[in-house]
Design a protein around this motif. Structure first.
Motif, PDB file in Angstrom:
ATOM      1  N   UNK C 194       0.839  -1.194   0.000  1.00  0.00           N
ATOM      2  CA  UNK C 194       0.000   0.000   0.000  1.00  0.00           C
ATOM      3  C   UNK C 194       0.879   1.250   0.000  1.00  0.00           C
ATOM      4  N   UNK C 195       1.968   1.175   0.774  1.00  0.00           N
ATOM      5  CA  UNK C 195       2.864   2.329   0.838  1.00  0.00           C
ATOM      6  C   UNK C 195       3.445   2.617  -0.535  1.00  0.00           C
ATOM      7  N   UNK C 196       3.822   1.548  -1.264  1.00  0.00           N
ATOM      8  CA  UNK C 196       4.355   1.742  -2.612  1.00  0.00           C
ATOM      9  C   UNK C 196       3.307   2.413  -3.498  1.00  0.00           C
ATOM     10  N   UNK C 197       2.083   1.894  -3.423  1.00  0.00           N
ATOM     11  CA  UNK C 197       1.021   2.456  -4.254  1.00  0.00           C
ATOM     12  C   UNK C 197       0.822   3.934  -3.947  1.00  0.00           C
ATOM     13  N   UNK C 198       0.858   4.262  -2.650  1.00  0.00           N
ATOM     14  CA  UNK C 198       0.560   5.642  -2.266  1.00  0.00           C
ATOM     15  C   UNK C 198       1.735   6.588  -2.475  1.00  0.00           C
ATOM     16  N   UNK C 199       2.958   6.079  -2.236  1.00  0.00           N
ATOM     17  CA  UNK C 199       4.097   7.003  -2.260  1.00  0.00           C
ATOM     18  C   UNK C 199       4.825   7.019  -3.593  1.00  0.00           C
ATOM     19  N   UNK C 200       4.692   5.963  -4.382  1.00  0.00           N
ATOM     20  CA  UNK C 200       5.408   5.945  -5.656  1.00  0.00           C
ATOM     21  C   UNK C 200       4.454   5.977  -6.840  1.00  0.00           C
ATOM     22  N   UNK C 201       3.535   4.988  -6.891  1.00  0.00           N
ATOM     23  CA  UNK C 201       2.641   4.918  -8.041  1.00  0.00           C
ATOM     24  C   UNK C 201       1.752   6.161  -8.127  1.00  0.00           C
ATOM     25  N   UNK C 202       1.163   6.518  -7.006  1.00  0.00           N
ATOM     26  CA  UNK C 202       0.213   7.630  -7.017  1.00  0.00           C
ATOM     27  C   UNK C 202       0.851   8.941  -7.490  1.00  0.00           C
ATOM     28  N   UNK C 203       2.006   9.323  -6.901  1.00  0.00           N
ATOM     29  CA  UNK C 203       2.624  10.563  -7.398  1.00  0.00           C
ATOM     30  C   UNK C 203       3.002  10.485  -8.876  1.00  0.00           C
ATOM     31  N   UNK C 204       3.381   9.270  -9.344  1.00  0.00           N
ATOM     32  CA  UNK C 204       3.760   9.157 -10.744  1.00  0.00           C
ATOM     33  C   UNK C 204       2.576   9.397 -11.663  1.00  0.00           C
ATOM     34  N   UNK C 205       1.404   8.941 -11.243  1.00  0.00           N
ATOM     35  CA  UNK C 205       0.235   9.124 -12.109  1.00  0.00           C
ATOM     36  C   UNK C 205      -0.567  10.365 -11.721  1.00  0.00           C
ATOM     37  N   UNK C 206      -0.087  11.121 -10.738  1.00  0.00           N
ATOM     38  CA  UNK C 206      -0.843  12.302 -10.306  1.00  0.00           C
ATOM     39  C   UNK C 206      -1.171  13.252 -11.453  1.00  0.00           C
ATOM     40  N   UNK C 207      -0.209  13.533 -12.358  1.00  0.00           N
ATOM     41  CA  UNK C 207      -0.571  14.418 -13.470  1.00  0.00           C
ATOM     42  C   UNK C 207      -1.680  13.807 -14.325  1.00  0.00           C
ATOM     43  N   UNK C 208      -1.638  12.494 -14.501  1.00  0.00           N
ATOM     44  CA  UNK C 208      -2.679  11.842 -15.290  1.00  0.00           C
ATOM     45  C   UNK C 208      -4.023  11.951 -14.601  1.00  0.00           C
ATOM     46  N   UNK C 209      -4.004  11.838 -13.283  1.00  0.00           N
ATOM     47  CA  UNK C 209      -5.263  11.960 -12.536  1.00  0.00           C
ATOM     48  C   UNK C 209      -5.822  13.373 -12.678  1.00  0.00           C
ATOM     49  N   UNK C 210      -4.931  14.358 -12.505  1.00  0.00           N
ATOM     50  CA  UNK C 210      -5.370  15.748 -12.639  1.00  0.00           C
ATOM     51  C   UNK C 210      -5.947  15.976 -14.032  1.00  0.00           C
ATOM     52  N   UNK C 211      -5.244  15.408 -15.014  1.00  0.00           N
ATOM     53  CA  UNK C 211      -5.660  15.571 -16.388  1.00  0.00           C
ATOM     54  C   UNK C 211      -7.015  14.908 -16.627  1.00  0.00           C
ATOM     55  N   UNK C 212      -7.185  13.713 -16.090  1.00  0.00           N
ATOM     56  CA  UNK C 212      -8.455  13.003 -16.224  1.00  0.00           C
ATOM     57  C   UNK C 212      -9.576  13.757 -15.540  1.00  0.00           C
ATOM     58  N   UNK C 213      -9.273  14.352 -14.387  1.00  0.00           N
ATOM     59  CA  UNK C 213     -10.278  15.134 -13.672  1.00  0.00           C
ATOM     60  C   UNK C 213     -10.738  16.306 -14.536  1.00  0.00           C
ATOM     61  N   UNK C 214      -9.775  17.034 -15.082  1.00  0.00           N
ATOM     62  CA  UNK C 214     -10.127  18.193 -15.912  1.00  0.00           C
ATOM     63  C   UNK C 214     -10.957  17.745 -17.109  1.00  0.00           C
ATOM     64  N   UNK C 215     -10.541  16.640 -17.732  1.00  0.00           N
ATOM     65  CA  UNK C 215     -11.240  16.168 -18.916  1.00  0.00           C
ATOM     66  C   UNK C 215     -12.690  15.805 -18.593  1.00  0.00           C
ATOM     67  N   UNK C 216     -12.903  15.134 -17.456  1.00  0.00           N
ATOM     68  CA  UNK C 216     -14.290  14.755 -17.157  1.00  0.00           C
ATOM     69  C   UNK C 216     -15.095  15.966 -16.688  1.00  0.00           C
ATOM     70  N   UNK C 217     -14.441  16.922 -16.045  1.00  0.00           N
ATOM     71  CA  UNK C 217     -15.155  18.163 -15.702  1.00  0.00           C
ATOM     72  C   UNK C 217     -15.620  18.851 -16.991  1.00  0.00           C
ATOM     73  N   UNK C 218     -14.731  18.874 -17.995  1.00  0.00           N
ATOM     74  CA  UNK C 218     -15.094  19.508 -19.267  1.00  0.00           C
ATOM     75  C   UNK C 218     -16.266  18.782 -19.920  1.00  0.00           C
ATOM     76  N   UNK C 219     -16.234  17.459 -19.876  1.00  0.00           N
ATOM     77  CA  UNK C 219     -17.342  16.694 -20.438  1.00  0.00           C
ATOM     78  C   UNK C 219     -18.645  17.079 -19.753  1.00  0.00           C
TER      79      UNK C 219
END
Lengths: 345, 355, 564
Positions: C194-219
């Protein structure tokens, strides 16, 4: 390019959609107007008559006059006016016959000189309320606004009997209303009840948070499905049709009176298919069609020879609430605006 | 068979000159390598010759034809050249035979049967007979390489251009292919420009090597010339390992660095001026401390390499630390005191040090 | 002609005609409509005025519509991330069973027109007649409904069901690029799963998450159908439904124009924000391409996680299509499907009696094929020109191709309506105006797909052809085109699907002769014709799925961009 599956799909879609109407015997083959109509090939009909009824009238006409198609564009009365005016603004002239349930529209259209004067055969004997004194538009059909309820959900004894019964808080969240911004039947209804009970009535009705649908033909479906057990308005003919199909729907004609809606029809001055338009208009006012409207569609008509089903009240037995088309035209904005103000959308 | 002349060639990207006043003459039938580290302009030069780029100044002449000048560039397809790419650039949607036959088809002039015969012939030459109906994706790296070679040779180009064609192969295959390319060149004798960053490759393959530095030719010569007589510090350092020694010329053939005096066989130094020498590690020998003519030093580090021993030796009385490679007999350990014998022939003065 | 002159002709300016054409297209597609829109929003009887803005934003109900839109968009975006991100992680990085099937189901909800989903959910979760609520009452004997879809949370729920795939696609594709060794580096240092997911994977995909959030807000911002179906009956508006109702007679086009502006500005702002987020920590930071990817064992969580994923798919695919199928074959959709209630009448009515069906299908297919073809060709040419830098400033061309992203469908439709109901170009009333609207709206999608395609084709492959003696056009025909075919066909299909499901621009631009399927379905909805809508909806789905199946076969990969 491997586009073949796509092409097959298009062909399939087209094949599914092609209408195969058996050709009927030409009724008036010698009539020059029929020849003219055939040459024109079709008539474009903007109508607010409920979709199934409208398509039935169209099919009857096509059967009677093979070779002349009816292009039915069915939508709400207010949308029809919007479409006609938008199209004219862009110089598009495609509509031949306009039929809505908002008599005010015809006041406006006549004023703007968009209607052709035409008196359909046989309308002389119609009552005065169905006829424009200048001969531009005539009432094709009439209906009255009623209350209706789902008999599975609401016992007859508890059903609302009057318009003001609907204000009872026990109907909170249980009502459905059509929208005067879409439906001419409903716009007429609102004006009539404003005269009878004042705007305050609608303000209070809104407290019961009715579900808002668009067409006056929609509440019957909503009541039949039980989504909302009581309709606060709607043309009685659509409730009648739903009831006839075996749905648990009962119609109430409130004692205070029922708003009468006469729906006029007229030919446009720019009609691209004038002969077909006249032929079609005459056809719709013929006794046969008027009788069909009364029988299977449950409408009232102005035709004196039409016989009504035994399970429908006579118009003469009802207390009718009348509205003035001129006033309807003038107060159109106000009706829509205040409705939105009270009901939110 | 024409030669190639590059005259004052300039190609800038923005303010940076990737090729900056490059001159080069390639004789007819000669194979010249463009050798240099990444960013030296060798690939840009090749692409200028191919016509993929147009020069900002200078010109490219092949035989009698002026192919490139600013604003007047003959497009690649009309240059009668062929090119072998680093990625091989085989078309994945065509079979081997279609890949190889493409140039013949496009250039026209041959019937279908003759084209097919020529393709079969050239595939046989590169030992790919019977592979014609395969797709490139079904071949190994070495086989793909040979398809690329066949595709270039089959059109009998006037000029052949190769852009690091061996860099995607593994070490064994690479060595084998060097000889193969050299052999093919000796057979066909097509005027060839060969881009590489691998000096061993350049030495095996080339008639002459052009070492490029910052968009110019730093030195042009045979492998032997360049290795033995590097003209600049850059060339000396880039080609093989070397020791660079800075000192002051005492006379025309002597250089002084601290208390160390070195004799230079070629002479020609400018007395009293700073001078620089290149001494190859294998050109020196370790001797007994007191051997005549030997300089005294301490071994700092010794690395046993199997076929040789690599020493780092600090010379006494000067800041000089030499790297010396010797045969692996009786290796000495760090801290040992040794004599270093430096023959005057091993001391090669760099450009700027001589008159 | 001398070689020198010919060469000069070849280099001199092929840029010029390209730029002239691009400028012309730009003016017709974007500048003219948006210019008119901006002008009309400030045009008064006596010169420019802010009166329309004052009226629009001084009006309490209209301000409420703006607020509703903000609430809807924000929570839809948040819900999409909450659903899409875990789903992407589970299917891309763990040993979750049925990952492939889940991916296919996500694709199914991706291609479902949102208004169709909204409509299905009316039948499922109407507070009284909705099938779920009836079942709930039957089980509990209670009075209160389980869910009421005619509410803001209901609307957010339905919108999120069809926007979460955007988040899913972006995050799944990013996760594919994160090499396991980055994560294992963390694990070796002693971090738990879980720590790996939260501290490594999550920050790595954070820009993608932000981007996905913006995209669905636009939709969610740009949606028209779902709010029209779910918000209007409940008595509230969003910006899009409000803009649409400004067109009621007498039309208030100036107010529609003024009311469009906040939507336009909000969209542009959000995209700018997304660019900034991605700009600083772009996908490049993910790196580690080609690294080994090992799946994380979920252990005891395997089946609970699967159940969660299936619940999402049940809500977005199974239940909606189930209820549509029921409605298509039922006399009364709310009644149980007994023999008495079974009928083909909806099908015969829709295809044989309802006269709008045929024209709408033909129009839709014609527009979809035309737009997809023109769009794919144009996008391919643009992507080729920009990738090979054939003309000066080609990067700007690429930017222009994706620029329409900032214009929501409704706003663009209003702009087109204003610009093309008046001379010199009266396009209103023709299929051409819909074509223009669709082409512009879908261009960014088509361009992005083509751009990726040409980026993947090494210039070497073309140069090898050139040096062997083939001219640019011949190389384009014999080498580039065959290699790009799969990608271009994929772009074609994206545009095709986009056009078939388009409602928000069509609803303003159609005329009776230019009705398309989505508009017909919306018309039918206004009259409560559930059966016919269900029939058309299923037909539309079949058309779409046939197209998608076709792409998968031709392009050899699935449309969500995942490598098999």
């Amino acid at each position: 390019m491997r586009l073949r599956p796509l092409r097959t799909l298009v062909a399939l879609a087209a094949a599914c959609a092609v209408v195969a109407v058996p050709a009927a015997e030409p009724a008036f083959a010698q009539n020059p107007r029929v020849d003219g109509a055939k040459k024109e090939g079709k008539v474009v009909w903007y109508t607010s008559l409920a979709l199934l009824s409208a398509e039935k009238v169209a099919k009857l006409f096509e059967a009677a006059y093979p070779g002349v198609k009816v292009e039915v564009h069915r939508t709400g009365s207010q949308r029809i006016l919007q479409r006609v005016m938008q199209e004219l603004q862009a110089g598009i002239k495609i509509v031949d016959v306009i039929h809505t349930s908002d008599a005010g529209h015809f006041v406006l259209l006549k004023e703007k000189k968009l209607l052709a004067a035409y008196t359909p055969a046989g309308v002389e004997r119609f009552p005065a309320g169905f006829k424009d004194r200048d001969g531009f538009h005539y009432g094709l059909r009439a209906t009255v606004n009623v209350i209706a309820y789902n008999t599975k959900v609401v016992p007859a004894a508890e059903a609302p009997k009057t318009w003001t019964d609907l204000l009872d808080p026990r109907w909170k969240g249980k009502l459905v209303t059509a929208h005067p911004g879409y439906s001419g039947v409903t716009a007429t209804h609102v004006l009539a009840l404003v005269h009878l009970l004042g705007w305050d009535y609608f303000k209070q009705l809104a407290q019961n948070r009715p579900m808002i649908v668009q067409s006056a033909a929609d509440p019957p479906g909503v009541v039949a499905s039980g989504e909302r057990p009581v309709a606060a308005n709607g043309g009685d003919y659509t409730f009648y049709q739903v009831k006839k199909k075996g749905n648990p729907v009962e119609i109430v004609y409130p004692r205070e009176g029922v708003p009468l809606v006469v729906s006029p029809t007229a030919i446009t001055v720019f009609a691209p298919h004038p002969s077909a338009a006249r032929l079609f208009t005459d056809f719709t006012f013929s006794r046969e069609v008027q009788q069909v409207l009364a029988d299977s569609e449950g409408l009232y008509t102005g035709h004196p020879d039409v016989k009504y089903p035994a399970d429908k009240p006579r118009l003469g037995d009802l207390k009718l609430l009348m509205t003035d088309p001129e006033e309807l035209e003038k107060r159109n904005e106000e009706i829509k605006g205040r409705f939105v103000e009270f009901f939110g959308a | 068979m024409p030669g190639i002349s590059l005259r004052g060639l300039v190609k800038r990207y923005g303010q940076v000159g990737a090729v900056d006043g490059l001159d080069l003459e390639v004789a007819p039938g000669e194979l010249v390598s463009l050798l240099g580290p990444s960013g030296c302009g060798k690939t840009t030069t090749l692409r200028l010759v191919a016509g993929f780029l147009s020069p900002d100044a200078g010109e490219i002449v092949v035989g009698e034809r002026r192919l490139s000048a600013p604003g007047a560039v003959v497009p690649p397809e009309r240059r009668r050249m062929a090119m072998i790419f680093q990625s091989y650039a085989l078309w994945p949607h065509m079979t081997v035979a279609q890949n190889v036959g493409y140039g013949l088809r496009v250039r026209g002039g041959l019937g279908r049967a003759e084209r097919e015969a020529r393709v079969r012939e050239v595939l046989a030459r590169v030992q790919l007979a019977g592979y014609g109906s395969r797709y490139p994706g079904e071949l190994s790296g070495g086989q793909q390489q040979r398809v690329a070679v066949a595709r270039a040779l089959v059109v009998e180009p006037e000029i052949l251009l190769l852009d690091e064609p061996l860099s995607n192969l593994d070490a064994n295959l690479r060595e084998e292919m060097r000889f193969e390319i050299r052999r093919l060149h000796e057979t066909f004798a097509i005027t060839t420009l060969y881009v590489t960053h691998d000096q061993a490759e350049a030495m095996v393959i080339s008639d002459r090597i052009a070492v490029l530095e910052r968009g110019r030719v730093a030195q042009l010569g045979t492998a032997h010339d360049i290795f033995e007589r590097p003209r600049t510090r850059f060339v000396a350092e880039f080609i093989g390992r070397t020791n660079l020694i800075d000192g002051i010329a005492e006379s025309a053939d002597t250089i002084v660095c601290g208390t160390v005096r070195l004799r230079v066989a070629s002479g020609g130094l400018k007395p009293g001026q700073p001078a620089a020498l290149s001494i190859r590690p294998h050109a020196m020998a370790l001797t007994a401390v007191m051997a005549p003519g030997a300089l005294a030093g301490d071994i700092r580090r010794a690395s046993y390499l199997g076929d040789a021993v690599d020493y780092e030796v600090a010379l006494e009385g000067s800041p000089i630390v030499l790297r010396i490679t010797t045969p692996p007999s009786a290796p000495l350990g760090p801290g040992a005191r040794v004599g270093v014998s430096i023959p005057p022939e091993a001391c090669v003065p760099l450009a700027g040090s001589i008159q | 002609m001398t070689a020198r002159a010919a060469a000069r002709l070849a280099t001199l300016d092929r840029s010029l005609p390209v730029w002239l054409l691009a400028a012309l297209i730009l003016v017709v597609l974007m500048v003219l409509p948006l210019g008119w829109l901006a002008w009309l929003s400030v045009a008064g009887e006596r010169g420019p005025t802010l009166a329309h803005y004052a009226r629009v934003f001084g009006d309490v109900p209209l301000r409420r519509a703006v607020w509703n839109t903000i609430v809807l968009a924000f929570w839809s975006g948040a819900a999409s991330v909450a659903v899409g991100a875990p789903l992407a992680w589970l299917t891309a990085r763990t040993d979750l069973p049925w990952a492939r099937a889940l991916r296919a189901l996500t694709l199914a909800s991706f291609v479902t027109p949102p208004f169709l989903g909204a409509f299905a959910w009316v039948m499922l979760a109407g507070p009284n007649a909705g099938l779920l609520n009836r079942t709930w009452r039957g089980l509990t004997g209670g009075e209160a409904p389980l869910v009421n879809i005619f509410t803001m949370p209901g609307l957010i729920f339905v919108v999120a069901l069809y926007t979460f795939p955007y988040v899913y696609v972006i995050i799944a594709n990013t996760l594919e690029l994160v090499a396991s060794d980055l994560e294992e580096a963390g694990a070796i240092l002693g971090a738990g799963r879980l720590t790996v997911a939260l501290t490594i994977t999550l920050p790595l995909v954070a820009p993608a998450i932000a981007s996905g959030f913006v995209l669905s807000v636009l939709q969610a911002l740009a949606l028209f159908g779902s709010p029209a179906i779910l918000a209007l009956p409940a008595g509230f508006h969003t910006i899009t439904t409000q803009i649409w109702s400004f067109f009621q007679y007498p039309p208030k086009v100036e107010m529609a124009a003024a009311f469009s502006m906040p939507l336009l500005v909000a969209t542009a702002l959000l995209l700018w924000l997304q660019r900034r987020v991605l700009g600083r920590r772009g996908y490049a930071a993910v790196g580690g391409r080609g690294g080994q990817r090992r799946r994380i064992a979920l252990g005891a969580w395997r089946y609970p996680a699967l159940a969660g994923c299936l619940l999402v798919m049940t809500c977005s695919v199974f239940l909606p299509y189930g209820v549509l199928a029921k409605a298509a074959f039922a006399r009364a959709w709310a009644q149980p499907l007994t023999w008495d209630n079974l009928t083909l009448a909806n099908w015969t009515f829709t295809f044989l009696e309802y006269s709008s069906t045929r024209d709408a299908i033909v129009n839709t297919m014609e527009l979809a094929v035309l737009t997809a073809t023109a769009g794919a060709v144009l996008a391919a040419l643009l992507a080729y020109v920009t990738n090979r830098r054939l003309v000066r400033g080609s990067q700007a061309l690429g930017f222009l191709a994706v620029a329409p992203v900032v214009v929501p469908g409704v706003v663009f439709a209003v702009a087109l309506f204003i610009a093309y109901t008046r001379p010199p170009l009266v396009l209103y009333g023709t299929l051409a105006i819909l074509f223009v609207a669709y082409l512009t709206k879908e261009m960014p999608v088509g361009y992005a797909q083509s751009d990726a395609t040409f980026k993947a084709i090494q210039p070497d492959l073309e140069e090898a052809g050139r040096i062997l003696g083939a001219g640019r056009l011949r190389v384009l025909r014999e080498i580039t085109a065959p290699l790009a075919r799969g990608g271009i066909i994929a772009a074609w299909c994206f545009v095709f699907i986009g056009v078939i499901r388009e409602l928000s621009a069509s609803i303003i631009l159609f005329t009776p002769n230019t009705k398309v399927m989505s508009v017909v379905m919306f018309d039918l909805k206004e009259e409560g014709q559930f059966g016919a809508i269900a029939v058309l909806g299923l037909f539309m789905l079949a058309m779409t799925l046939a197209t998608v199946a076709f792409v998968q076969r031709v392009a050899g990969r699935d449309v969500l961009g995942a490598r098999e």
